[in-house]
Design an enzyme around this catalytic site. Structure first.
Site, short mmCIF file in Angstrom:
data_model
loop_
_atom_site.label_atom_id
_atom_site.label_comp_id
_atom_site.label_asym_id
_atom_site.label_seq_id
_atom_site.Cartn_x
_atom_site.Cartn_y
_atom_site.Cartn_z
N HIS A 264 0.65 -1.67 0.22
CA HIS A 264 0.19 -0.08 0.35
C HIS A 264 0.83 1.48 0.30
CE1 HIS A 264 -2.93 3.08 1.13
NE2 HIS A 264 -4.09 1.69 0.09
N ASP A 315 -8.22 -5.24 -0.55
CA ASP A 315 -7.95 -6.22 -1.95
C ASP A 315 -8.25 -7.85 -1.84
OD1 ASP A 315 -9.64 -4.44 -3.47
OD2 ASP A 315 -7.92 -3.35 -3.85
#
Ligand code: COA
Length: 379
Positions: A264, A315
């Site tokens: 991320h 996700d």
């Protein structure tokens, strides 16, 4: 470097603060995500998606009557105009579901009764329509491309309940409805992520809300953003069993491939949304008696963490969660969009309320001061 801009360019605008916002906050070092002052952990456990929509648009939690009023407004809007039904029938059956969503939302703008009205009131009405209609667009497209008739949303169901109902033509059980609802809460907003930023850039030109949302859908589709959840399930299906995970991951790293669902830009620790999705995925696996996808995900997390120190993002476990619910894999990213439309519209409203054109500079690295040659002298 161009002397005028003369600012060191930061690849991907990493860590650049591009403006102010009162909608969501991330502390990537401690894995904290806040919507309008409220910790995502509290919202995930105690809130419904409808409450979160109110929160994002108004920056306060609703009273019961405020929530009832918003729900009543949302319930009036999920149906699609006849022209949109017609368009959906014309879309190629093998079209990518995010491309279909982008095209349909763009067309939907042509049918909006508020037209080009840019008042706050009209834009709030547009936000309500978009948020109510997104799930119907996704499920109608899915049914029509499979040769099924569309199912009209029911007034007595929540957005999450209607998603499953209009997809399958039958009401979901409580666990499935709560799972979808919590997933919608968790995906609703995330500061100035790529799709939200795209929406704000378009809104900042004082273009309309539909154009801004179409920009956002295009950005969300990419595999480095919302498209990653589809990439995750593709990988799990390709691997097939827990005992093959380690070898598959080591191979992917050897080939310098990125593994979808990990890493991320902002979090240096666990993404707080992943904590809830991991739990949900585990509970669904236990309930269904099919734990393969959850077990593979846990193994993949272990190997990726051990080898690269990368954490799963939102996700990663949303993929096994949706798969365990029997949702079609190419609807995973559109489901993300059905949630994020609430955040996109909140940001577009915020942008309009205090607008300035968003127009950064580029660090020019091309040629300069060349002498222009006529065509016949160019080599
Ligand atoms: N798999 C393997 N390596 C990864 C990785 C992943 N998922 N995510 C990051 N890395 C590695 C990069 O290869 C890079 O290594 P290097 O410095 O040796 O070249 C390093 O970690 C930094 O990655 P980078 O891509 O520069 O970080 P970023 O901040 O630009 O990208 C993401 C953030 C999310 C785009 C990136 O982590 C990624 O592509 N993840 C997979 C897609 C995904 O899940 N997206 C959903 C995000 S919510």
């Amino acid at each position: 470097m161009s002397s005028e801009a003369n600012v060191a360019a930061k690849a991907g605008l990493e860590d650049i603060v591009a403006g102010t916002s009162a909608i969501s906050y991330i502390d990537g070092n401690i894995g904290k995500l806040v919507y309008c002052g409220y910790n995502i952990h509290d919202l995930a456990v105690h809130s419904t998606f409808e409450e979160v929509i109110y929160l994002l648009w108004n920056q306060k939690l609703p009273t019961q009557s405020e929530l009832d009023e918003l729900k009543a407004q949302l319930k009036k809007e999920p149906s699609l105009p006849a022209g949109i039904h017609q368009l959906i029938r014309e879309i190629p059956k093998d079209a990518n579901a995010m491309d279909a969503l982008r095209t349909i939302v763009s067309a939907l703008g042509l049918f909006d009764p508020d037209g080009q009205d840019m008042s706050r009131e009209a834009n709030v009405r547009k936000a309500i329509r978009l948020t109510a209609k997104f799930p119907t667009i996704v499920t109608t497209f899915q049914r029509v491309r499979n040769g099924l008739e569309p199912v009209e949303p029911r007034e007595d169901l929540s957005i999450a309940g209607n998603f499953i109902y209009t997809l399958r033509g039958e009401e979901a059980d409580e666990v499935a409805t709560r799972t979808i609802d919590m997933a919608l809460v968790l995906h609703a907003d995330h500061e100035w992520n790529a799709s939200t930023f795209a929406a704000r850039v378009t809104a900042a030109t004082l273009s309309d809300m539909y154009s801004s949302v179409v920009s956002a859908i295009g950005a969300l589709k990419g595999p480095l953003h919302g498209g990653a959840n589809e990439g995750v399930i593709k990988n799990l299906l390709e691997i097939g069993s827990v005992d093959k995970v380690e070898e598959w991951v080591m191979n992917a790293f050897a080939q310098k491939k990125k593994i979808m669902g990990f890493g991320h830009r902002v979090y240096n620790t666990e993404d707080p949304r992943a904590t809830h999705l991991r739990k949900m995925s585990g509970e669904l696996a236990e309930r269904s008696g099919e734990s393969r996808w959850y077990d593979m995900s846990i193994k993949m997390e272990e190997v990726v963490k051990r080898e690269k120190g990368l954490n799963p993002n939102v996700d990663f476990y949303s993929a096994s969660t949706y798969y365990s619910l029997g949702l079609p894999t190419d609807l995973f990213t559109p489901i993300f969009a059905c949630s994020r439309i609430s955040g996109w519209t909140a940001h577009i409203l915020e942008q309009y309320a205090n607008n300035r054109l968003i127009r950064p500079r580029a660090d020019y690295i091309g040629a300069m001061d060349l002498s222009y040659k006529p065509m016949n002298e160019r080599g």
